[in-house]
Scaffold this motif. Structure first.
Motif, PDB file in Angstrom:
ATOM      1  N   GLY A 152       8.119  38.599  -9.729  1.00  0.00           N
ATOM      2  CA  GLY A 152       9.495  39.079  -9.861  1.00  0.00           C
ATOM      3  C   GLY A 152      10.330  38.937  -8.602  1.00  0.00           C
ATOM      4  O   GLY A 152      11.483  39.333  -8.580  1.00  0.00           O
ATOM      5  N   LYS A 153       9.746  38.384  -7.543  1.00  0.00           N
ATOM      6  CA  LYS A 153      10.526  38.178  -6.303  1.00  0.00           C
ATOM      7  C   LYS A 153      10.971  36.726  -6.244  1.00  0.00           C
ATOM      8  O   LYS A 153      10.136  35.820  -6.265  1.00  0.00           O
ATOM      9  N   GLU A 154      12.245  36.527  -6.166  1.00  0.00           N
ATOM     10  CA  GLU A 154      12.765  35.171  -5.994  1.00  0.00           C
ATOM     11  C   GLU A 154      12.893  34.942  -4.488  1.00  0.00           C
ATOM     12  O   GLU A 154      13.492  35.754  -3.779  1.00  0.00           O
ATOM     13  N   ILE A 155      12.323  33.875  -3.988  1.00  0.00           N
ATOM     14  CA  ILE A 155      12.352  33.628  -2.546  1.00  0.00           C
ATOM     15  C   ILE A 155      12.986  32.274  -2.289  1.00  0.00           C
ATOM     16  O   ILE A 155      12.603  31.269  -2.891  1.00  0.00           O
ATOM     17  N   VAL A 156      13.960  32.253  -1.401  1.00  0.00           N
ATOM     18  CA  VAL A 156      14.666  31.016  -1.073  1.00  0.00           C
ATOM     19  C   VAL A 156      14.449  30.688   0.404  1.00  0.00           C
ATOM     20  O   VAL A 156      14.634  31.551   1.275  1.00  0.00           O
TER      21      VAL A 156
ATOM     22  N   ILE B  72      19.160  18.036  -0.040  1.00  0.00           N
ATOM     23  CA  ILE B  72      20.560  17.633   0.061  1.00  0.00           C
ATOM     24  C   ILE B  72      20.646  16.473   1.048  1.00  0.00           C
ATOM     25  O   ILE B  72      20.274  16.600   2.214  1.00  0.00           O
ATOM     26  N   LYS B  73      21.100  15.359   0.536  1.00  0.00           N
ATOM     27  CA  LYS B  73      21.104  14.137   1.336  1.00  0.00           C
ATOM     28  C   LYS B  73      22.487  13.912   1.922  1.00  0.00           C
ATOM     29  O   LYS B  73      23.488  14.006   1.215  1.00  0.00           O
TER      30      LYS B  73
ATOM     31  N   TYR C  78      15.842  24.779  -0.181  1.00  0.00           N
ATOM     32  CA  TYR C  78      17.029  23.936   0.007  1.00  0.00           C
ATOM     33  C   TYR C  78      16.878  23.251   1.357  1.00  0.00           C
ATOM     34  O   TYR C  78      16.954  23.894   2.410  1.00  0.00           O
ATOM     35  N   THR C  79      16.632  21.950   1.313  1.00  0.00           N
ATOM     36  CA  THR C  79      16.369  21.230   2.556  1.00  0.00           C
ATOM     37  C   THR C  79      17.139  19.907   2.565  1.00  0.00           C
ATOM     38  O   THR C  79      17.995  19.679   1.723  1.00  0.00           O
TER      39      THR C  79
ATOM     40  N   GLY D 257      25.232  21.990   3.060  1.00  0.00           N
ATOM     41  CA  GLY D 257      25.294  22.805   1.848  1.00  0.00           C
ATOM     42  C   GLY D 257      24.086  23.680   1.570  1.00  0.00           C
ATOM     43  O   GLY D 257      24.030  24.331   0.534  1.00  0.00           O
ATOM     44  N   LYS D 258      23.120  23.691   2.492  1.00  0.00           N
ATOM     45  CA  LYS D 258      21.886  24.451   2.258  1.00  0.00           C
ATOM     46  C   LYS D 258      22.133  25.957   2.384  1.00  0.00           C
ATOM     47  O   LYS D 258      21.843  26.725   1.467  1.00  0.00           O
ATOM     48  N   THR D 259      22.644  26.360   3.522  1.00  0.00           N
ATOM     49  CA  THR D 259      22.868  27.794   3.736  1.00  0.00           C
ATOM     50  C   THR D 259      23.932  28.311   2.768  1.00  0.00           C
ATOM     51  O   THR D 259      23.766  29.384   2.176  1.00  0.00           O
ATOM     52  N   THR D 260      24.983  27.530   2.568  1.00  0.00           N
ATOM     53  CA  THR D 260      26.045  28.009   1.679  1.00  0.00           C
ATOM     54  C   THR D 260      25.548  28.112   0.231  1.00  0.00           C
ATOM     55  O   THR D 260      25.975  29.013  -0.499  1.00  0.00           O
ATOM     56  N   ALA D 261      24.622  27.259  -0.169  1.00  0.00           N
ATOM     57  CA  ALA D 261      24.045  27.376  -1.522  1.00  0.00           C
ATOM     58  C   ALA D 261      23.281  28.689  -1.643  1.00  0.00           C
ATOM     59  O   ALA D 261      23.374  29.395  -2.645  1.00  0.00           O
TER      60      ALA D 261
END
Ligand code: ATP
Ligand code: MG
Length: 180
Positions: free
Chosen positions: A137-141, A161-162, A18-19, A24-28
């Motif tokens: 199986g590891k989801e990484i954000v 996110i623009k 999320y960049t 809204g990046k951290t909150t997402a």
């Protein structure tokens, strides 16, 4: 209307970024943490370059399925990062490695890691090799503006996110419960 959702229990772990310069990046990422914890998964959140109190912390620390740690100094990095900033970010990366290689966590969120990369607090090669070595199986954000190309290339999902409009341009200051 009812959509059929392809329901995979746990499923394959993917890499999400999320960049961008909009809000809204951290909150997402925090929203995803709540969804995953709600589904019964353990979630690790490492916040890079952040040492100040954020209102979400008081709640997250009370959720048993979520572990959250900060790896930044109390002050914002304005000019050149100091030795302490680098030490903290390196500690964060070590913890991230542990969370990714261990069995406990299904979702690992590296909040503002893109900022840490941009400021050269951690090396891109090291983060890329960490992502490559992640067990299935590891989801990484990974969140934060200025995601380097290498990170965007290795990711399975990149949401940019623009900023179309932001109230800070009309002088609205950061507000408790909204920005922090
Ligand atoms: P959020 O944490 O609200 O999801 P974000 O993670 O997308 O936002 P960051 O780039 O991490 O955004 O910025 C942190 C916060 O600072 C955001 O809430 C954003 O609204 C705010 N912000 C960003 N740039 C400025 C600025 N120049 N002046 C004031 N506030 C800003
Ligand atoms: Mg953020």
């Amino acid at each position: 209307m009812c959509f059929r959702i392809n329901q995979l229990e746990g499923g394959e772990g993917l890499i999400q970024v999320y960049t961008g310069n909009g809000k809204g990046k951290t909150t997402a990422a925090l929203g995803l943490a709540i969804r995953s914890a709600g589904a019964g998964f353990n979630v690790y959140i490492g916040q890079f370059a952040k040492g100040r109190f954020y209102s979400e912390l008081s709640l997250l620390k009370r959720i048993k399925k979520i572990e959250v740690e900060q790896f930044g100094s109390r002050c914002f990095i304005r000019v050149k990062p100091g030795k302490k900033d680098i030490e903290l970010a390196c500690e964060g990366l070590k913890k991230a490695k542990k969370a990714i290689s261990g069995k406990k966590f299904r979702l690992i969120i590296l909040d503002e890691i893109n900022i840490a990369l941009n400021l050269k607090l951690v090396s891109l090669q090291e983060v890329l090799s960490l992502l490559r070595s992640a067990p299935r199986g590891k989801e990484i954000v990974l969140t934060g503006r200025y995601a380097p190309l290498g990170i965007k290339e290795i990711a399975d999902l990149v949401s940019e996110i623009k900023e179309y409009k932001h109230y800070y341009k009309k002088g609205v200051k950061a507000r408790r419960g909204i920005e922090f």
